[in-house]
Design an enzyme around this catalytic site. Structure first.
Site, PDB file in Angstrom:
ATOM      1  N   CYS A 251       3.928  -1.269 -12.476  1.00 57.55           N
ATOM      2  CA  CYS A 251       4.263  -0.092 -13.302  1.00 57.55           C
ATOM      3  C   CYS A 251       5.482  -0.462 -14.137  1.00 57.55           C
ATOM      4  CB  CYS A 251       4.492   1.143 -12.444  1.00 57.55           C
ATOM      5  SG  CYS A 251       5.756   0.949 -11.203  1.00 57.55           S
TER       6      CYS A 251
ATOM      7  N   GLU B 199       1.578  -2.636   4.336  1.00 59.31           N
ATOM      8  CA  GLU B 199       2.867  -2.349   3.703  1.00 59.31           C
ATOM      9  C   GLU B 199       3.943  -3.173   4.394  1.00 59.31           C
ATOM     10  OE1 GLU B 199       4.153  -0.915   1.006  1.00 59.31           O
ATOM     11  OE2 GLU B 199       6.104  -1.543   1.806  1.00 59.31           O
TER      12      GLU B 199
ATOM     13  N   ALA C  51       0.772  -1.246   0.000  1.00 60.55           N
ATOM     14  CA  ALA C  51       0.000   0.000   0.000  1.00 60.55           C
ATOM     15  C   ALA C  51       0.801   1.295   0.000  1.00 60.55           C
ATOM     16  CB  ALA C  51      -0.958  -0.002   1.186  1.00 60.55           C
ATOM     17  N   ALA C  52       2.040   1.282   0.519  1.00 64.35           N
ATOM     18  CA  ALA C  52       2.772   2.561   0.648  1.00 64.35           C
ATOM     19  C   ALA C  52       3.187   3.095  -0.720  1.00 64.35           C
ATOM     20  CB  ALA C  52       4.005   2.359   1.525  1.00 64.35           C
ATOM     21  N   PRO C  53       3.149   4.409  -0.932  1.00 62.55           N
ATOM     22  CA  PRO C  53       2.788   5.463   0.031  1.00 62.55           C
ATOM     23  C   PRO C  53       1.291   5.752   0.171  1.00 62.55           C
ATOM     24  CG  PRO C  53       3.515   6.456  -2.022  1.00 62.55           C
ATOM     25  CD  PRO C  53       3.655   4.973  -2.200  1.00 62.55           C
ATOM     26  N   GLY C  54       0.427   5.012  -0.491  1.00 63.62           N
ATOM     27  CA  GLY C  54      -0.995   5.177  -0.215  1.00 63.62           C
ATOM     28  C   GLY C  54      -1.855   5.667  -1.364  1.00 63.62           C
ATOM     29  N   GLY C  55      -1.285   5.727  -2.569  1.00 58.39           N
ATOM     30  CA  GLY C  55      -2.055   6.218  -3.721  1.00 58.39           C
ATOM     31  C   GLY C  55      -3.317   5.400  -3.957  1.00 58.39           C
TER      32      GLY C  55
ATOM     33  N   ASP D  27      -0.751  -4.338  -5.861  1.00 61.93           N
ATOM     34  CA  ASP D  27       0.026  -3.390  -6.682  1.00 61.93           C
ATOM     35  C   ASP D  27       1.481  -3.767  -6.420  1.00 61.93           C
ATOM     36  OD1 ASP D  27       0.455  -1.172  -8.333  1.00 61.93           O
ATOM     37  OD2 ASP D  27       0.612   0.183  -6.621  1.00 61.93           O
TER      38      ASP D  27
ATOM     39  N   ARG E 270       8.599   2.226   4.974  1.00 66.92           N
ATOM     40  CA  ARG E 270       7.628   2.935   4.133  1.00 66.92           C
ATOM     41  C   ARG E 270       6.281   3.153   4.845  1.00 66.92           C
ATOM     42  NH1 ARG E 270       8.639   3.010  -1.539  1.00 66.92           N
ATOM     43  NH2 ARG E 270       6.477   2.577  -2.036  1.00 66.92           N
TER      44      ARG E 270
HETATM   45  C1  LIG Z   1       4.306  -0.364  -6.376  1.00 67.66           C
HETATM   46  S1  LIG Z   1       4.671  -0.114  -4.728  1.00 67.66           S
HETATM   47  C2  LIG Z   1       3.105   0.241  -4.028  1.00 67.66           C
HETATM   48  C3  LIG Z   1       2.542   1.581  -4.372  1.00 67.66           C
HETATM   49  C4  LIG Z   1       1.217   1.856  -3.681  1.00 67.66           C
HETATM   50  N1  LIG Z   1       0.243   0.828  -3.979  1.00 67.66           N
HETATM   51  C5  LIG Z   1       0.630   3.194  -4.051  1.00 67.66           C
HETATM   52  O1  LIG Z   1      -0.251   3.264  -4.897  1.00 67.66           O
HETATM   53  O2  LIG Z   1       1.013   4.215  -3.466  1.00 67.66           O
HETATM   54  C6  LIG Z   1       5.000  -1.733  -4.156  1.00 67.66           C
HETATM   55  C7  LIG Z   1       5.174  -1.894  -2.667  1.00 67.66           C
HETATM   56  O3  LIG Z   1       5.476  -3.281  -2.394  1.00 67.66           O
HETATM   57  C8  LIG Z   1       6.323  -3.334  -1.276  1.00 67.66           C
HETATM   58  N2  LIG Z   1       7.075  -4.615  -1.240  1.00 67.66           N
HETATM   59  C9  LIG Z   1       8.372  -4.829  -1.546  1.00 67.66           C
HETATM   60  N3  LIG Z   1       8.692  -6.120  -1.375  1.00 67.66           N
HETATM   61  C10 LIG Z   1       7.585  -6.752  -0.959  1.00 67.66           C
HETATM   62  C11 LIG Z   1       7.289  -8.102  -0.591  1.00 67.66           C
HETATM   63  N4  LIG Z   1       8.205  -9.051  -0.660  1.00 67.66           N
HETATM   64  N5  LIG Z   1       6.046  -8.380  -0.191  1.00 67.66           N
HETATM   65  C12 LIG Z   1       5.107  -7.417  -0.136  1.00 67.66           C
HETATM   66  N6  LIG Z   1       5.325  -6.125  -0.474  1.00 67.66           N
HETATM   67  C13 LIG Z   1       6.549  -5.798  -0.878  1.00 67.66           C
HETATM   68  C14 LIG Z   1       7.224  -2.121  -1.428  1.00 67.66           C
HETATM   69  O4  LIG Z   1       7.753  -1.728  -0.178  1.00 67.66           O
HETATM   70  C15 LIG Z   1       6.297  -1.087  -2.054  1.00 67.66           C
HETATM   71  O5  LIG Z   1       5.777  -0.228  -1.070  1.00 67.66           O
END
Ligand SMILES: C[S@@+](CC[C@H](N)C(=O)[O-])C[C@H]1O[C@@H](n2cnc3c(N)ncnc32)[C@H](O)[C@@H]1O
Length: 437
Positions: free
Chosen positions: A229, A132, A109-113, A176, A137
Site C-alpha cells: 500500500c 502473521e 495476514a494480520a489483521p485478516g483483510g 501483502d 498482531r
Molecule cells: C500490509 S500488512 C498485512 C495486512 C493484511 N494482509 C490484511 O489484509 O489485513 C503487513 C504485515 O506484515 C507483517 N510483517 C512485518 N515485518 C515482517 C517480516 N519481517 N516478515 C513477515 N511479515 C512481516 C506486519 O506485522 C503486518 O501485519
C-alpha cells in the site's frame, strides 16, 4: 494535510503532470468500504443494509458506505456478515482469486483483510493458511478469521521457516508485504509520522528477501501475488524487476482488474491504484506465475489424538447441539479441541496458534463451545438456535448476561439466522460462552 517535503518531491518526480491532481485528492475525504461475507448473508440481507452507497467496482462483494454511518453497530457485523476494508485493498485477493480446493497461503495476514477475502473464494474447500510474523498482531487476525467463520490454519512464523518446510506446495501465495504505507497517509496518520526518506529503500531490501520466500512456496503453475500500500518504486516495480531477473521461471501476468487501475512504471502488467484515479487509497499489485519446476514433496500433518474423556464430552455436545457431523478431523491440544483438514501439510516445527477451527474446551468433563464454532455454523447445522435482538446481541458480545425466556442449557445465538456466539441459559438468565483465555 501536511506531507514531508521529501515525499512530495518524490511523488512529483513519479507523477509529473498528474501530481497536482494527486495532491488535491489527498485533501478529499477518503472512501470507506466493507466487504460482504457471501457464506453468511443472503442477497436480500445485503440489500437490507441501510448504509451501502454503491459497489466497489473490482469485487462483487465490495460496497462503499456513508462516512456518517457506523456499520460496526449492526448485528450482522458481530456475526461476520461483512468486514470493514479499505476499497483498494479489496483488489489483492480478487487478483489472487483462488479456486475451491486449492492450497493457499497468505504470508503477512494480520489483521485478516486478504485472508477473509481469500476464504470467500475457497468456499470452505482446500487449505487456507494465514501467517502473521508479528506476535502482537496475531490476536486480531484470529478474531477476524474466526468471526468470518473461515476454515483457516493460523500460523505465526518468520517466512523463511515456512518456505524451507513447504517448498513449492501452494497453488496461490499472497505476499501483502510490510511497506512504508505511503498509500495510506490519508487513512493512517501513524504511517505518515513514521515515514522517513530512507524508509522505502530499507523496506525494499526486506521485500526483496520476503518475495524470495514467497516464491519458494509457489507450486508449478501456481500464482504469487505481491502487493503493497505504498507508492515508492523501491518497494514496488524495483522489487518485481529484481526478482524477475533472478527467476526466469516466473512470468508476470496482468493485474489490471479494472480500467481505473494504472500501469506500473516500466512494468505495464503490474497495477497501480491511485487515489486521484479511483475511489480508494494507494496500492500496488503484481501477479507472477511459476512456469517451470517440480511440485514439492509433501509430508502431511499427523493429527494429535483426542483423549477419551475429551472425545466423550465433545460427542455429547455434538449430538445434542449439531445436526450431523462436521467436515474434518477433531484434534486436541491440552483440553482445547480444533477441527482441522484431514490433509494438511505438516506443522511440525512451526508456531500454529490455531491449526483449524477452534471448537472449544473440555472443562471438568464438559464441553464448553467456542465463539469460533458458533461463527462457523449456520442455522441448518444447529439443533437449539435462539434468536436475540440487536441490543441483546451487543450486550452478549461484550460478555454481559441478558434475561431470556428459554430452556436451560446451551443455545446457538443468532440474529436473523446469522450466528455470533453460544450462550448458556440458567433459570431465565442467558450468559455468553467465555472468550478464549
Ligand atoms: C500490509 S500488512 C498485512 C495486512 C493484511 N494482509 C490484511 O489484509 O489485513 C503487513 C504485515 O506484515 C507483517 N510483517 C512485518 N515485518 C515482517 C517480516 N519481517 N516478515 C513477515 N511479515 C512481516 C506486519 O506485522 C503486518 O501485519
Amino acid at each position: 494535510m501536511h506531507l514531508p517535503e521529501a515525499f512530495e518531491s518524490r511523488m512529483q518526480r513519479l507523477l509529473g503532470q498528474q501530481y497536482p491532481e494527486f495532491r488535491a485528492a489527498l485533501e478529499q475525504e477518503r472512501a470507506l468500504g466493507l466487504r460482504i461475507n457471501p457464506a453468511r448473508l443472503t442477497p436480500k440481507q445485503v440489500q437490507s443494509l441501510p448504509f451501502l452507497e454503491g459497489p466497489v467496482p473490482w469485487t462483487p462483494w465490495g460496497h462503499y458506505y456513508a462516512s456518517t454511518s457506523r456499520p460496526s453497530a449492526h448485528p450482522f457485523f458481530l456475526g461476520g456478515g461483512f468486514y470493514l476494508q479499505e476499497p483498494s485493498a479489496m483488489a489483492v485477493a480478487e487478483l489472487a482469486a483462488p479456486k475451491p480446493g486449492q492450497w493457499v497461503i497468505d504470508l503477512c495476514a494480520a489483521p485478516g483483510g486478504k485472508t477473509t477475502h481469500l476464504a470467500s473464494f475457497m468456499q470452505g474447500q482446500g487449505v487456507l493458511v494465514a501467517n502473521e510474523f508479528t506476535a502482537s498482531r496475531v490476536p486480531r487476525l484470529l478474531e477476524n478469521v474466526e468471526r468470518w467463520g473461515a476454515r483457516t490454519t493460523v500460523l505465526s512464523n518468520p517466512l523463511d521457516r515456512i518456505a524451507r518446510k513447504w517448498e513449492r506446495l501452494f497453488d496461490v501465495v499472497v505476499l501483502d508485504a510490510p511497506c512504508s504505507g505511503e498509500g495510506m497517509f490519508r487513512k493512517d496518520p501513524e504511517a505518515l509520522s513514521e515515514w522517513r526518506q530512507s524508509t522505502p529503500e530499507r523496506l525494499g531490501r526486506l521485500q526483496q528477501d520476503l518475495i524470495e520466500q514467497a516464491a519458494a512456496l509457489t507450486a508449478p503453475e501456481g500464482t504469487l501475488v505481491y502487493s503493497t500500500c505504498t507508492f515508492s518504486e523501491e518497494e514496488n516495480e524495483q522489487v518485481i524487476e529484481g526478482f524477475l531477473k533472478k527467476h526466469p521461471e516466473f512470468q508476470l501476468a496482468s493485474a489490471h482488474l479494472h480500467p481505473s487501475f494504472s500501469a506500473g512504471f516500466g512494468l505495464p502488467e503490474a497495477a497501480r491504484l491511485f487515489p486521484h484515479k479511483l475511489r480508494g487509497e494507494g496500492h500496488f499489485m503484481a501477479k507472477l506465475i511459476r512456469t517451470d519446476g517440480e511440485e514439492g514433496d509433501v509430508t502431511y500433518e499427523e493429527h494429535a489424538k483426542v483423549s477419551k474423556p475429551s472425545l466423550k464430552a465433545w460427542e455429547e455436545f455434538r449430538k445434542a447441539h449439531l445436526q450431523g457431523e462436521l467436515d474434518g478431523v477433531v484434534i486436541e491440544r491440552a483440553g482445547h479441541l480444533y477441527l482441522v483438514r484431514e490433509h494438511l501439510p505438516s506443522l511440525a516445527g512451526l508456531k500454529a496458534p490455531a491449526p483449524g477451527i477452534y471448537l472449544g474446551e473440555v472443562k471438568f468433563e464438559r464441553f464448553v463451545p467456542a465463539k469460533a464454532l458458533a461463527h462457523h455454523l449456520n442455522l441448518k447445522q444447529v439443533s437449539r438456535p435462539l434468536e436475540v435482538g440487536t441490543a441483546e446481541a451487543f450486550k452478549l458480545e461484550f460478555g454481559e448476561s441478558v434475561p431470556v425466556d428459554a430452556k436451560d442449557g446451551w443455545h446457538w445465538l443468532h440474529f436473523a439466522g446469522v450466528g455470533f456466539t453460544w450462550g448458556v441459559v440458567k433459570r431465565g438468565n442467558l450468559k455468553p460462552t467465555p472468550l478464549r483465555a
